[in-house]
Design a protein around this motif. Structure first.
Motif, PDB file in Angstrom:
ATOM      1  N   LYS A 130      -3.314 -13.994  -9.328  1.00  0.00           N
ATOM      2  CA  LYS A 130      -3.271 -15.437  -9.526  1.00  0.00           C
ATOM      3  C   LYS A 130      -1.856 -15.931  -9.807  1.00  0.00           C
ATOM      4  CE  LYS A 130      -7.993 -15.611 -11.367  1.00  0.00           C
ATOM      5  NZ  LYS A 130      -8.837 -15.967 -12.537  1.00  0.00           N
ATOM      6  N   GLU A 131      -0.990 -15.016 -10.198  1.00  0.00           N
ATOM      7  CA  GLU A 131       0.369 -15.412 -10.529  1.00  0.00           C
ATOM      8  C   GLU A 131       1.210 -15.473  -9.263  1.00  0.00           C
ATOM      9  OE1 GLU A 131       1.942 -13.618 -14.255  1.00  0.00           O
ATOM     10  OE2 GLU A 131       0.170 -12.339 -14.087  1.00  0.00           O
ATOM     11  N   ASP A 132       1.840 -16.610  -9.039  1.00  0.00           N
ATOM     12  CA  ASP A 132       2.568 -16.839  -7.790  1.00  0.00           C
ATOM     13  C   ASP A 132       3.677 -15.837  -7.565  1.00  0.00           C
ATOM     14  OD1 ASP A 132       0.979 -19.020  -7.274  1.00  0.00           O
ATOM     15  OD2 ASP A 132       2.388 -20.470  -8.137  1.00  0.00           O
ATOM     16  N   GLU A 133       4.308 -15.391  -8.663  1.00  0.00           N
ATOM     17  CA  GLU A 133       5.462 -14.508  -8.513  1.00  0.00           C
ATOM     18  C   GLU A 133       5.078 -13.045  -8.407  1.00  0.00           C
ATOM     19  OE1 GLU A 133       5.133 -15.394 -13.008  1.00  0.00           O
ATOM     20  OE2 GLU A 133       4.643 -16.309 -11.085  1.00  0.00           O
ATOM     21  N   SER A 134       3.777 -12.734  -8.372  1.00  0.00           N
ATOM     22  CA  SER A 134       3.348 -11.336  -8.426  1.00  0.00           C
ATOM     23  C   SER A 134       3.916 -10.512  -7.288  1.00  0.00           C
ATOM     24  CB  SER A 134       1.820 -11.248  -8.431  1.00  0.00           C
ATOM     25  OG  SER A 134       1.298 -11.871  -7.281  1.00  0.00           O
ATOM     26  N   LEU A 135       3.891 -11.044  -6.069  1.00  0.00           N
ATOM     27  CA  LEU A 135       4.371 -10.264  -4.934  1.00  0.00           C
ATOM     28  C   LEU A 135       5.868  -9.993  -5.024  1.00  0.00           C
ATOM     29  CD1 LEU A 135       2.440 -11.718  -1.857  1.00  0.00           C
ATOM     30  CD2 LEU A 135       2.224  -9.465  -2.874  1.00  0.00           C
ATOM     31  N   GLN A 136       6.593 -10.852  -5.720  1.00  0.00           N
ATOM     32  CA  GLN A 136       8.032 -10.653  -5.850  1.00  0.00           C
ATOM     33  C   GLN A 136       8.359  -9.413  -6.679  1.00  0.00           C
ATOM     34  OE1 GLN A 136       9.748 -14.280  -7.319  1.00  0.00           O
ATOM     35  NE2 GLN A 136       8.769 -15.557  -5.759  1.00  0.00           N
ATOM     36  N   ASP A 137       7.407  -8.964  -7.474  1.00  0.00           N
ATOM     37  CA  ASP A 137       7.629  -7.776  -8.302  1.00  0.00           C
ATOM     38  C   ASP A 137       7.469  -6.487  -7.516  1.00  0.00           C
ATOM     39  OD1 ASP A 137       8.040  -9.338 -10.482  1.00  0.00           O
ATOM     40  OD2 ASP A 137       5.995  -9.191 -11.236  1.00  0.00           O
ATOM     41  N   ILE A 138       6.881  -6.562  -6.337  1.00  0.00           N
ATOM     42  CA  ILE A 138       6.569  -5.362  -5.564  1.00  0.00           C
ATOM     43  C   ILE A 138       7.544  -5.249  -4.398  1.00  0.00           C
ATOM     44  CG2 ILE A 138       4.798  -4.155  -4.251  1.00  0.00           C
ATOM     45  CD1 ILE A 138       2.711  -5.690  -5.851  1.00  0.00           C
ATOM     46  N   HIS A 139       8.306  -4.184  -4.390  1.00  0.00           N
ATOM     47  CA  HIS A 139       9.347  -4.014  -3.386  1.00  0.00           C
ATOM     48  C   HIS A 139       9.068  -2.864  -2.423  1.00  0.00           C
ATOM     49  CE1 HIS A 139      11.632  -6.819  -5.799  1.00  0.00           C
ATOM     50  NE2 HIS A 139      11.473  -6.049  -6.852  1.00  0.00           N
ATOM     51  N   VAL A 140       8.155  -1.982  -2.790  1.00  0.00           N
ATOM     52  CA  VAL A 140       7.949  -0.804  -1.961  1.00  0.00           C
ATOM     53  C   VAL A 140       6.526  -0.296  -2.116  1.00  0.00           C
ATOM     54  CG1 VAL A 140       8.756   0.796  -3.767  1.00  0.00           C
ATOM     55  CG2 VAL A 140       8.914   1.472  -1.360  1.00  0.00           C
ATOM     56  N   PHE A 141       5.973   0.211  -1.026  1.00  0.00           N
ATOM     57  CA  PHE A 141       4.657   0.845  -1.028  1.00  0.00           C
ATOM     58  C   PHE A 141       4.812   2.362  -1.141  1.00  0.00           C
ATOM     59  CE2 PHE A 141       2.243  -2.674   1.323  1.00  0.00           C
ATOM     60  CZ  PHE A 141       1.378  -2.889   0.274  1.00  0.00           C
ATOM     61  N   GLN A 142       3.760   2.994  -1.633  1.00  0.00           N
ATOM     62  CA  GLN A 142       3.648   4.454  -1.614  1.00  0.00           C
ATOM     63  C   GLN A 142       2.507   4.821  -0.669  1.00  0.00           C
ATOM     64  OE1 GLN A 142       2.262   6.825  -5.218  1.00  0.00           O
ATOM     65  NE2 GLN A 142       4.399   7.468  -5.096  1.00  0.00           N
ATOM     66  N   PRO A 143       2.691   5.813   0.207  1.00  0.00           N
ATOM     67  CA  PRO A 143       1.588   6.207   1.085  1.00  0.00           C
ATOM     68  C   PRO A 143       0.433   6.807   0.291  1.00  0.00           C
ATOM     69  CG  PRO A 143       3.413   7.753   1.283  1.00  0.00           C
ATOM     70  CD  PRO A 143       3.904   6.609   0.446  1.00  0.00           C
ATOM     71  N   VAL A 144      -0.771   6.556   0.761  1.00  0.00           N
ATOM     72  CA  VAL A 144      -1.960   7.124   0.132  1.00  0.00           C
ATOM     73  C   VAL A 144      -2.321   8.387   0.904  1.00  0.00           C
ATOM     74  CG1 VAL A 144      -4.364   6.747  -0.506  1.00  0.00           C
ATOM     75  CG2 VAL A 144      -2.734   4.845  -0.594  1.00  0.00           C
ATOM     76  N   ARG A 145      -2.267   9.533   0.236  1.00  0.00           N
ATOM     77  CA  ARG A 145      -2.530  10.818   0.877  1.00  0.00           C
ATOM     78  C   ARG A 145      -4.008  11.211   0.714  1.00  0.00           C
ATOM     79  NH1 ARG A 145       2.667  13.128   1.681  1.00  0.00           N
ATOM     80  NH2 ARG A 145       4.268  12.058   0.457  1.00  0.00           N
ATOM     81  N   ASN A 146      -4.361  12.348   1.320  1.00  0.00           N
ATOM     82  CA  ASN A 146      -5.731  12.873   1.281  1.00  0.00           C
ATOM     83  C   ASN A 146      -6.717  11.872   1.891  1.00  0.00           C
ATOM     84  OD1 ASN A 146      -4.550  14.978  -0.040  1.00  0.00           O
ATOM     85  ND2 ASN A 146      -5.603  14.683  -1.987  1.00  0.00           N
ATOM     86  N   GLN A 147      -6.324  11.307   3.026  1.00  0.00           N
ATOM     87  CA  GLN A 147      -7.182  10.315   3.663  1.00  0.00           C
ATOM     88  C   GLN A 147      -8.532  10.911   4.069  1.00  0.00           C
ATOM     89  OE1 GLN A 147      -6.841   7.027   4.334  1.00  0.00           O
ATOM     90  NE2 GLN A 147      -4.850   6.812   3.340  1.00  0.00           N
ATOM     91  N   GLN A 148      -8.518  12.171   4.489  1.00  0.00           N
ATOM     92  CA  GLN A 148      -9.747  12.826   4.937  1.00  0.00           C
ATOM     93  C   GLN A 148     -10.096  13.991   4.013  1.00  0.00           C
ATOM     94  OE1 GLN A 148     -11.598  11.594   7.422  1.00  0.00           O
ATOM     95  NE2 GLN A 148     -10.070   9.984   7.745  1.00  0.00           N
ATOM     96  N   LYS A 149     -11.374  14.120   3.708  1.00  0.00           N
ATOM     97  CA  LYS A 149     -11.859  15.262   2.943  1.00  0.00           C
ATOM     98  C   LYS A 149     -12.013  16.444   3.896  1.00  0.00           C
ATOM     99  CE  LYS A 149     -15.688  16.718  -0.027  1.00  0.00           C
ATOM    100  NZ  LYS A 149     -16.989  16.308  -0.629  1.00  0.00           N
ATOM    101  N   GLN A 150     -11.189  17.460   3.727  1.00  0.00           N
ATOM    102  CA  GLN A 150     -11.167  18.594   4.651  1.00  0.00           C
ATOM    103  C   GLN A 150     -11.985  19.766   4.100  1.00  0.00           C
ATOM    104  OE1 GLN A 150      -9.792  18.211   7.538  1.00  0.00           O
ATOM    105  NE2 GLN A 150      -8.527  16.403   7.216  1.00  0.00           N
ATOM    106  N   GLU A 151     -12.495  20.563   4.991  1.00  0.00           N
ATOM    107  CA  GLU A 151     -13.186  21.799   4.607  1.00  0.00           C
ATOM    108  C   GLU A 151     -12.547  23.027   5.239  1.00  0.00           C
ATOM    109  OE1 GLU A 151     -17.338  21.449   5.349  1.00  0.00           O
ATOM    110  OE2 GLU A 151     -17.610  19.752   3.985  1.00  0.00           O
ATOM    111  N   VAL A 152     -11.600  22.802   6.140  1.00  0.00           N
ATOM    112  CA  VAL A 152     -10.826  23.881   6.745  1.00  0.00           C
ATOM    113  C   VAL A 152      -9.373  23.627   6.400  1.00  0.00           C
ATOM    114  CG1 VAL A 152     -10.139  25.019   8.893  1.00  0.00           C
ATOM    115  CG2 VAL A 152     -12.482  24.167   8.617  1.00  0.00           C
ATOM    116  N   PHE A 153      -8.696  24.656   5.870  1.00  0.00           N
ATOM    117  CA  PHE A 153      -7.365  24.461   5.306  1.00  0.00           C
ATOM    118  C   PHE A 153      -6.331  25.305   6.040  1.00  0.00           C
ATOM    119  CE2 PHE A 153     -10.667  24.554   1.988  1.00  0.00           C
ATOM    120  CZ  PHE A 153     -10.748  23.182   1.741  1.00  0.00           C
ATOM    121  N   PRO A 154      -5.129  24.777   6.231  1.00  0.00           N
ATOM    122  CA  PRO A 154      -4.092  25.543   6.924  1.00  0.00           C
ATOM    123  C   PRO A 154      -3.527  26.691   6.109  1.00  0.00           C
ATOM    124  CG  PRO A 154      -3.246  23.406   6.234  1.00  0.00           C
ATOM    125  CD  PRO A 154      -4.709  23.380   5.979  1.00  0.00           C
TER     126      PRO A 154
END
Length: 425
Positions: A130-154
């Motif tokens: 709700k705060e107008d300036e909120s987006l100004q505080d965010i300068h960078v994203f972090q990737p979200v890992r583990n997108q898929q639940k795996q059952e076979v591992f390298p």
């Protein structure tokens, strides 16, 4: 039941790439930082790594973070979903193993709304949408890992090494990497703050082989870190260079890449006594301790101050390189069976919620102490003189059972990585 392990310690399998499309360079119109550490604006909160949590009823994102414990923030997650920005209220939980330092490891979690089918990136903010300036505080994203639940591992085995700082022990580093290979390890993850140029050459050598992954660990640029675990002896605001946050991040980072992860240090070697490798040992432990999710290996000290410099185990070609030769240390301090003896672990990471230095704060299946006649940990380090004077010492040459192969492998790496260049102290 896990598949039968293959003993291919000299081959490093590569993760299966190409299944998912590459992420856009500017998702939702914002820059991306893949490595730790990301500071949250207006707060003493630092994002380490963000991961999809597949083990709860409600799908959520878990961000491993380092927080100032005295702050009482109201967190929000800004998600990038299908090219759209979505705000979600977040909660947090500070891990109990902060050792009374001002900062501690925490989990910041936010549920993923139904309309967000694939949250690829996340940012943490203390402001509400709700705060107008909120987006100004965010300068960078972090990737979200583990997108898929795996059952076979390298990978079958991954070793997590946290908090490498001011490191210069070239010989032990190469010996550790080659011992890990012989034991069946296929990936070593090192959270590195700094090291000298010669160590960097060795790390570069193993990185080129895709055996080592280096995670830049820059928390000391933001927080006054301690060099130990007791605040009274090693002042600072955060326990041991943020070791616990790094260990937790490593568990989640390799949760769906490795059957097992081992949390240990470069001067520690978990050795089977009846087998030569973890590849042979772990199936036996699975049978013997079938109701447990991880295995504790008793710590045994081998003092650096006591050495046997037998020329058979101390090649002249090694003497120009800085560091300790693990093959020279064959005296073990006997543990008192009436006292608690510390340990390190090899664990199924999918069972872990919260890791700590020795074991876990939150795990789905408990760990079990492995009989020390089956396997134990060889810990080669400085031991206080007063402890040496009051303990019984035992000759233990088991490390030398690996000597023939180890000497050849280490000599080859020193030659190739450092070109026989002299390394000064």
């Amino acid at each position: 039941m896990l598949p039968q392990f293959k003993n291919e310690q000299n081959k490093t399998p590569l993760p299966n790439k190409g299944k998912e499309k590459p992420l856009p360079l500017m998702p939702c119109g914002m820059k991306v930082q893949k490595n730790p550490i990301i500071k949250v604006s207006n707060l003493k909160t630092y994002m380490v790594g963000s991961y999809i949590e597949h083990r709860q009823k409600e799908k959520m994102i878990r961000t491993i973070a380092i927080v100032l414990r005295s702050e009482k923030p109201e967190y929000h997650c800004l998600l990038c979903c299908n090219g759209q920005k979505i705000y979600v209220t977040a909660t947090y939980d500070i891990h109990s193993d902060h050792f009374d330092f001002e900062y501690g490891t925490a989990d910041i979690t936010c549920n993923i709304p139904d309309k967000c089918t694939k949250p690829t990136h996340v940012a943490i903010t203390s402001r509400s949408p709700k705060e107008d300036e909120s987006l100004q505080d965010i300068h960078v994203f972090q990737p979200v890992r583990n997108q898929q639940k795996q059952e076979v591992f390298p990978y079958n085995f991954t070793v997590c090494i946290s908090a490498m700082f001011d490191y210069r022990n070239v010989l032990m580093l190469v010996q550790a990497m080659e011992m890990y290979r012989m034991l069946g390890v296929q990936k070593v993850v090192i959270y590195k703050t700094n090291c000298n140029k010669d160590i960097q050459k060795v790390l570069d050598y193993y990185t080129r082989q895709q055996f080592v992954e280096i995670i830049p660990w820059t928390i000391a640029s933001y927080i006054n870190v301690s060099r130990g675990w007791q605040k009274s002896e090693t002042p600072g605001e955060l326990h041991y260079f943020g070791q616990i946050a790094a260990l937790n991040d490593c568990v989640y980072r390799y949760m769906y890449q490795s059957h097992y992860v081992a949390l240990q240090d470069l001067d520690e070697f978990i050795l089977p006594l009846k087998f030569k490798s973890w590849t042979e040992l772990l199936p036996e432990l699975e049978k013997k301790y079938s109701n447990f999710g991880g295995f504790e290996f008793e710590n045994n000290f081998f003092p650096l101050s006591i050495n046997d410099s037998n020329s058979k185990y101390s090649p002249d070609s090694w003497k120009k390189f800085a560091g300790d030769n693990i093959l020279e240390h064959i005296i073990r301090i006997r543990n008192d069976p009436k006292e608690f003896n510390n340990f390190k672990v090899i664990v199924d990471p999918r069972l872990v919620y919260k890791a700590t230095v020795h074991g876990f704060l939150d795990i789905i299946k408990s760990t079990v102490r492995v009989d020390s006649q089956i396997a134990r940990m060889y810990h080669i380090r400085h031991v206080p003189k007063e402890r040496l004077a009051s303990t019984f010492q035992i000759q233990d040459t088991h490390l030398r059972d690996y000597a023939d192969s180890l000497i050849l492998a280490v000599s080859k790496v020193l030659q190739e990585a450092l070109e026989t260049e002299h390394i000064s102290d």
